[in-house]
Design an enzyme around this catalytic site. Structure first.
Site, PDB file in Angstrom:
ATOM      1  N   LYS A  50      -6.196  -8.098   1.378  1.00  0.00           N
ATOM      2  CA  LYS A  50      -5.548  -7.391   0.289  1.00  0.00           C
ATOM      3  C   LYS A  50      -3.947  -8.416   0.251  1.00  0.00           C
ATOM      4  CE  LYS A  50      -6.865  -2.972   1.641  1.00  0.00           C
ATOM      5  NZ  LYS A  50      -6.814  -1.610   2.190  1.00  0.00           N
ATOM      6  N   GLN A  94      -2.392   1.605   5.553  1.00  0.00           N
ATOM      7  CA  GLN A  94      -3.920   1.269   5.967  1.00  0.00           C
ATOM      8  C   GLN A  94      -4.594   2.469   6.723  1.00  0.00           C
ATOM      9  OE1 GLN A  94      -5.726  -1.308   4.606  1.00  0.00           O
ATOM     10  NE2 GLN A  94      -7.319  -0.460   5.762  1.00  0.00           N
ATOM     11  N   ASP A 119      -2.938   4.234  -3.777  1.00  0.00           N
ATOM     12  CA  ASP A 119      -4.381   4.607  -3.605  1.00  0.00           C
ATOM     13  C   ASP A 119      -4.455   5.824  -3.993  1.00  0.00           C
ATOM     14  OD1 ASP A 119      -6.827   4.050  -2.949  1.00  0.00           O
ATOM     15  OD2 ASP A 119      -6.690   4.077  -0.798  1.00  0.00           O
TER      16      ASP A 119
END
Ligand code: NDP
Length: 292
Positions: A50, A94, A119
């Protein structure tokens, strides 16, 4: 046809880089904050990829390594600090979290400001996704849709079977597929006769986390197969689909690695830009709304 997820992801990253160049100076570029709790090897690999993608796109990145034994209160305090930081456009926690935080995972995610929830996993943003008013969707689910679009798969009226119903992948992708007028069957660990359900589908999306569990027997000849699974085993990295045997029976399939994974990262870049544009009120982004 074996779908080249890397190539599709590269073109998305290129487009994101171009839009950032057109709209922002380096100083005002979007900034993605990734919180990595503990030392999980796979999570470290994902966070590094990322970071690399951010560099390529002109997105600033902040990688926050937090000790494995962090308390819920300390983690929430870090998220609140990032929520208040005007320079941060998107916050990614994460997953998975270490065991002691697992039960509070949803509660912790919901402390992310919805305008920075890159997200799309807060209750508010998932609610918007379900009601068709969201401007972002979870990165992996968006990646699956981009793969299908890029492979020229028409979804209108098609039977699609999604195996797995997590918020992160299965449930979200099922909503996006319905938006495209597909008839979606959502399967999970309580589904009776999974093989029968999957074998009726024109398009199969699998997100379970069990290596090679979908064998050629499950697949209708000519079906399209998207394998989201990533399973690290002693024999190597495998998807949830028995790729070697399924590839000759279906019309197209995503490999693992090199299928959905790169799309997840590319869509994260796109979502970071979308949130940054919305924050700067220069957005003309599309909504993830039903097409009917
Ligand atoms: P979860 O563990 O959250 O969900 C797994 C789902 O699979 C659940 O809904 C579960 O059902 C279902 N399931 C489990 N066993 C069976 C079975 N025997 N038959 C049918 N359904 C079953 O996983 P995620 O959704 O987070 O991830 C799934 C996979 O995708 C993993 O391998 C993960 O590593 C990978 N992944 C890949 C990404 C990428 O970028 N390529 C990104 C995110 C995930 P139930 O709800 O009944 O328990």
């Amino acid at each position: 046809m074996i779908i080249d997820g890397k190539a599709i992801a590269q073109s998305i990253r290129k487009n994101v880089a171009q839009r950032i160049k057109e709209n922002f100076s380096a100083e005002n570029a979007p900034c993605l904050a990734c919180i990595l709790v503990g030392n999980d090897k796979a999570s470290q690999i994902y966070v590094n990829s990322k970071k690399k993608a951010c560099e390529e796109c002109g997105i600033k990145s902040l990688i926050l390594n937090v000790p494995e034994d962090v308390s819920k209160a300390e983690l929430v305090a870090l998220i609140e600090k990032l929520n208040a930081d005007k320079n941060v456009s998107g916050i990614l926690l994460q997953l998975p979290l270490p065991d002691h935080l697992r039960a509070a995972q949803n509660e912790i995610i919901n402390t992310i400001l919805p305008t920075k929830d890159v997200d799309c996993l807060t209750d508010l943003n998932l609610g918007k996704l379900f009601s068709g008013t969201s401007q972002i969707a979870p990165c992996t689910a968006t990646g699956v849709m981009k793969i299908l679009k890029s492979a020229g798969v028409s979804l209108d009226g098609k039977k699609v079977c999604v195996v797995g119903r997590s918020l992160l992948v299965g449930k979200s992708v099922a909503v996006l597929l319905q938006n495209e007028n597909a008839t979606v069957t959502a399967c999970h660990s309580h589904t009776k006769n999974l093989e029968k359900e999957v074998s009726q589908a024109d398009v199969v999306v699998v997100a379970v986390g069990k290596p090679k569990m979908i064998t050629a027997d499950f697949i209708k000849p000519g079906a399209v197969v998207v394998d989201v699974g990533i399973n690290r085993t002693d024999e190597g990295l495998f998807g949830d689909v028995d790729f070697e045997n399924v590839k000759d029976k279906c019309s197209c399939i995503t490999p693992v690695p090199g299928g959905v994974g790169p799309l997840t990262v590319a869509c994260l870049m796109e979502n970071t830009l979308t949130l940054h544009m919305l924050e700067n009120k220069i957005s003309k982004t599309e909504k993830f709304a039903p097409k009917h």
